[in-house]
Scaffold this motif. Structure first.
Motif, PDB file in Angstrom:
ATOM      1  N   ASP A 174     -12.583  90.103  43.783  1.00 46.08           N
ATOM      2  CA  ASP A 174     -13.554  88.778  43.737  1.00 46.08           C
ATOM      3  C   ASP A 174     -15.330  88.807  43.930  1.00 46.08           C
ATOM      4  O   ASP A 174     -15.515  88.049  42.852  1.00 46.08           O
ATOM      5  CB  ASP A 174     -12.744  88.075  45.219  1.00 46.08           C
ATOM      6  CG  ASP A 174     -11.866  87.616  44.920  1.00 46.08           C
ATOM      7  OD1 ASP A 174     -11.240  87.884  43.517  1.00 46.08           O
ATOM      8  OD2 ASP A 174     -10.535  87.398  46.241  1.00 46.08           O
ATOM      9  N   VAL A 175     -15.067  89.936  44.728  1.00 47.22           N
ATOM     10  CA  VAL A 175     -16.889  89.794  44.894  1.00 47.22           C
ATOM     11  C   VAL A 175     -17.746  90.032  42.824  1.00 47.22           C
ATOM     12  O   VAL A 175     -18.808  89.350  43.421  1.00 47.22           O
ATOM     13  CB  VAL A 175     -17.662  90.912  45.623  1.00 47.22           C
ATOM     14  CG1 VAL A 175     -18.986  90.933  45.501  1.00 47.22           C
ATOM     15  CG2 VAL A 175     -17.523  90.158  46.928  1.00 47.22           C
ATOM     16  N   LEU A 176     -17.581  90.861  42.780  1.00 49.13           N
ATOM     17  CA  LEU A 176     -18.080  91.810  41.026  1.00 49.13           C
ATOM     18  C   LEU A 176     -17.669  90.716  40.300  1.00 49.13           C
ATOM     19  O   LEU A 176     -19.019  89.974  39.322  1.00 49.13           O
ATOM     20  CB  LEU A 176     -17.019  92.620  41.051  1.00 49.13           C
ATOM     21  CG  LEU A 176     -17.745  93.991  41.989  1.00 49.13           C
ATOM     22  CD1 LEU A 176     -17.058  95.202  41.843  1.00 49.13           C
ATOM     23  CD2 LEU A 176     -19.135  93.817  42.048  1.00 49.13           C
ATOM     24  N   LEU A 177     -16.641  90.049  40.691  1.00 48.92           N
ATOM     25  CA  LEU A 177     -15.848  89.232  39.027  1.00 48.92           C
ATOM     26  C   LEU A 177     -16.087  87.708  39.255  1.00 48.92           C
ATOM     27  O   LEU A 177     -16.146  87.113  38.427  1.00 48.92           O
ATOM     28  CB  LEU A 177     -14.760  89.812  38.188  1.00 48.92           C
ATOM     29  CG  LEU A 177     -14.430  91.226  37.892  1.00 48.92           C
ATOM     30  CD1 LEU A 177     -13.311  91.578  37.653  1.00 48.92           C
ATOM     31  CD2 LEU A 177     -15.545  91.079  36.938  1.00 48.92           C
ATOM     32  N   PHE A 178     -16.017  87.823  40.671  1.00 49.46           N
ATOM     33  CA  PHE A 178     -15.798  85.966  40.568  1.00 49.46           C
ATOM     34  C   PHE A 178     -17.296  85.412  41.411  1.00 49.46           C
ATOM     35  O   PHE A 178     -17.954  84.513  40.960  1.00 49.46           O
ATOM     36  CB  PHE A 178     -14.936  85.086  40.868  1.00 49.46           C
ATOM     37  CG  PHE A 178     -14.526  84.167  41.690  1.00 49.46           C
ATOM     38  CD1 PHE A 178     -14.641  82.508  40.683  1.00 49.46           C
ATOM     39  CD2 PHE A 178     -14.998  83.721  43.181  1.00 49.46           C
ATOM     40  CE1 PHE A 178     -14.474  81.803  40.962  1.00 49.46           C
ATOM     41  CE2 PHE A 178     -14.816  82.047  43.642  1.00 49.46           C
ATOM     42  CZ  PHE A 178     -15.122  81.596  42.291  1.00 49.46           C
TER      43      PHE A 178
ATOM     44  N   ALA B 265     -20.039  86.513  41.380  1.00 55.06           N
ATOM     45  CA  ALA B 265     -21.290  87.482  41.856  1.00 55.06           C
ATOM     46  C   ALA B 265     -22.113  86.796  40.567  1.00 55.06           C
ATOM     47  O   ALA B 265     -22.433  85.951  40.407  1.00 55.06           O
ATOM     48  CB  ALA B 265     -21.712  88.892  40.875  1.00 55.06           C
ATOM     49  N   PRO B 266     -20.484  86.245  39.485  1.00 61.44           N
ATOM     50  CA  PRO B 266     -21.044  85.009  38.699  1.00 61.44           C
ATOM     51  C   PRO B 266     -21.121  83.810  39.052  1.00 61.44           C
ATOM     52  O   PRO B 266     -22.483  83.495  38.800  1.00 61.44           O
ATOM     53  CB  PRO B 266     -19.575  85.660  37.724  1.00 61.44           C
ATOM     54  CG  PRO B 266     -19.243  87.085  38.028  1.00 61.44           C
ATOM     55  CD  PRO B 266     -19.273  87.089  39.195  1.00 61.44           C
ATOM     56  N   LEU B 267     -20.493  83.486  39.972  1.00 59.93           N
ATOM     57  CA  LEU B 267     -20.808  82.220  40.478  1.00 59.93           C
ATOM     58  C   LEU B 267     -22.207  81.598  40.717  1.00 59.93           C
ATOM     59  O   LEU B 267     -22.633  80.766  40.734  1.00 59.93           O
ATOM     60  CB  LEU B 267     -20.147  81.376  41.017  1.00 59.93           C
ATOM     61  CG  LEU B 267     -20.023  80.387  41.729  1.00 59.93           C
ATOM     62  CD1 LEU B 267     -19.374  79.157  40.699  1.00 59.93           C
ATOM     63  CD2 LEU B 267     -18.357  79.977  43.046  1.00 59.93           C
ATOM     64  N   GLY B 268     -22.620  82.931  41.866  1.00 58.03           N
ATOM     65  CA  GLY B 268     -23.174  82.080  41.730  1.00 58.03           C
ATOM     66  C   GLY B 268     -24.912  82.664  41.420  1.00 58.03           C
ATOM     67  O   GLY B 268     -25.772  82.092  41.474  1.00 58.03           O
TER      68      GLY B 268
ATOM     69  N   SER C 222     -29.256  79.605  37.806  1.00 60.20           N
ATOM     70  CA  SER C 222     -29.564  79.483  36.922  1.00 60.20           C
ATOM     71  C   SER C 222     -29.946  77.610  37.004  1.00 60.20           C
ATOM     72  O   SER C 222     -30.087  77.460  35.918  1.00 60.20           O
ATOM     73  CB  SER C 222     -28.508  79.895  35.789  1.00 60.20           C
ATOM     74  OG  SER C 222     -28.829  79.741  34.668  1.00 60.20           O
ATOM     75  N   SER C 223     -28.264  77.068  37.504  1.00 60.19           N
ATOM     76  CA  SER C 223     -28.982  75.607  37.507  1.00 60.19           C
ATOM     77  C   SER C 223     -30.203  74.778  37.673  1.00 60.19           C
ATOM     78  O   SER C 223     -30.292  73.485  37.658  1.00 60.19           O
ATOM     79  CB  SER C 223     -27.553  75.401  38.528  1.00 60.19           C
ATOM     80  OG  SER C 223     -27.923  75.351  39.619  1.00 60.19           O
ATOM     81  N   PHE C 224     -30.517  75.858  38.816  1.00 58.41           N
ATOM     82  CA  PHE C 224     -31.384  75.523  39.834  1.00 58.41           C
ATOM     83  C   PHE C 224     -33.416  75.515  38.528  1.00 58.41           C
ATOM     84  O   PHE C 224     -33.976  75.186  39.102  1.00 58.41           O
ATOM     85  CB  PHE C 224     -31.984  75.608  40.886  1.00 58.41           C
ATOM     86  CG  PHE C 224     -30.982  75.069  41.862  1.00 58.41           C
ATOM     87  CD1 PHE C 224     -31.233  73.850  42.573  1.00 58.41           C
ATOM     88  CD2 PHE C 224     -29.412  75.476  42.010  1.00 58.41           C
ATOM     89  CE1 PHE C 224     -29.947  73.299  43.668  1.00 58.41           C
ATOM     90  CE2 PHE C 224     -28.953  75.424  42.960  1.00 58.41           C
ATOM     91  CZ  PHE C 224     -28.347  73.975  44.012  1.00 58.41           C
TER      92      PHE C 224
ATOM     93  N   LEU D 258     -19.741  69.590  37.820  1.00 57.47           N
ATOM     94  CA  LEU D 258     -18.411  69.529  38.034  1.00 57.47           C
ATOM     95  C   LEU D 258     -16.862  69.724  39.285  1.00 57.47           C
ATOM     96  O   LEU D 258     -16.403  69.279  39.275  1.00 57.47           O
ATOM     97  CB  LEU D 258     -17.640  70.099  36.905  1.00 57.47           C
ATOM     98  CG  LEU D 258     -16.493  70.149  36.479  1.00 57.47           C
ATOM     99  CD1 LEU D 258     -15.707  68.877  36.027  1.00 57.47           C
ATOM    100  CD2 LEU D 258     -15.963  70.392  35.568  1.00 57.47           C
ATOM    101  N   THR D 259     -17.774  71.039  39.480  1.00 56.54           N
ATOM    102  CA  THR D 259     -17.209  72.264  40.625  1.00 56.54           C
ATOM    103  C   THR D 259     -17.706  71.006  42.075  1.00 56.54           C
ATOM    104  O   THR D 259     -16.197  70.967  42.963  1.00 56.54           O
ATOM    105  CB  THR D 259     -17.742  73.328  40.549  1.00 56.54           C
ATOM    106  OG1 THR D 259     -17.498  74.099  39.493  1.00 56.54           O
ATOM    107  CG2 THR D 259     -17.423  74.144  41.868  1.00 56.54           C
TER     108      THR D 259
END
Length: 292
Positions: free
Chosen positions: A39-43, A45-48, A53-55, A268-269
């Motif tokens: 979860d950390v590597l594939l969810f 970390a990309p979410l973070g 990037s959104s800021f 959206l999230t």
């Protein structure tokens, strides 16, 4: 066995409860370690990275100032809510039929319900396009029997988008509701009939209230999934029916504005999370009220 060996073994056999709980907790953490790493590597970390990037580059200010984004958000919520209501109503009716069917008929109906899972979403959308187009099967049938003189506009509008989404999401509503229906004790309906209750009264006072957990789970699941639809609005909708996923794709692929696309994804999230939290709070408050 020597006395020294027995003395060393005795504390292990009679270890305090706190030590045993610590060992059990360590064992569970060891079993969960692969899932946590995954979860950390594939969810996470990309979410973070997406949130970070959104800021950048004032992404939120730019996308919120875009009138197309506002329209896409409104379209997303409107289409998702409409799809949720229609899907849950149809899913409840199908779940009732499944609940009351015999074994053979239940197997057949389950196969029909699961059919959307066996075909790709693009195949389903194009199949509906064939049915709903101006010279499609539905318009042709209605014209042949004399109900209409000219073809109805059934494709490339919001009606077509909702039809395609309901078809894809129907199993997500049927199975939670069916599960809650099968948990109802049949003796409750028998007791009500023995006291002279009619079928409508049994449904309104027994079946429907006891199936509310399944309805609420189905509604939440369908709504969350429907907010992320992308290909159905493209194939079956019109220019005014684009959802937020289409806007994210536009920012990422056409404008190459990845920070803007990331901001839209985060918006959206957060929006869906807030709606889901309010939904759960309302259901919890309603359940407490009924208990009181």
């Amino acid at each position: 066995m020597s006395n020294a060996t027995l003395e060393r073994a005795r504390p292990r056999a009679g270890s305090p409860p706190g030590e045993r709980r610590t060992r059990r907790r360590g064992g569970w953490l060891l079993l969960l370690a692969p899932i946590i790493v995954f979860d950390v590597l594939l969810f996470l970390a990309p979410l973070g990275k997406l949130v970070a990037s959104s800021f950048t580059d004032n992404a939120y200010g730019r996308v919120l100032a875009d009138p197309l984004v506002t329209r896409s958000l409104i379209n997303t919520l409107t289409i998702a809510l409409t799809t949720t209501v229609v899907t849950v109503v149809l899913g409840y009716a199908i779940a009732l039929v499944l609940w009351r069917s015999g074994r053979v008929m239940r197997v057949v109906l389950f196969a029909v319900v699961l059919l959307p899972f066996w075909t790709g979403i693009l195949v389903k959308n194009f199949a509906w396009a064939v049915l709903l187009q101006d010279n499609g099967l539905i318009n042709g049938f209605l014209q042949n029997i004399g109900l209409i003189d000219a073809p109805l506009e059934l494709l490339h509008n919001r009606f077509a988008v909702i039809v395609g989404m309901v078809h894809c999401l129907l199993p997500y509503a049927v199975f939670p509701i069916f599960s809650s229906l099968t948990a109802i004790d049949d003796r409750l309906a028998l007791a009500a009939r023995s006291l002279g209750a009619k079928e409508t009264s049994i449904f309104g006072r027994i079946t429907l209230p006891l199936s509310v957990p399944g309805i609420s789970a189905a509604g939440l699941l369908v709504f969350i999934v429907s907010t992320g639809f992308f290909i159905t609005p493209v194939v079956m909708g019109g220019p005014g029916d684009m959802m937020i996923a289409n806007e994210i794709d536009y920012y990422a692929r056409q404008l190459t504005d990845f920070s803007g696309a990331a901001a839209l994804a985060v918006i959206l999230t957060v929006l869906v999370s807030i709606i889901a939290a309010i939904y759960q709070r309302v259901l919890k408050a309603g359940g407490q009220h009924e208990t009181l």
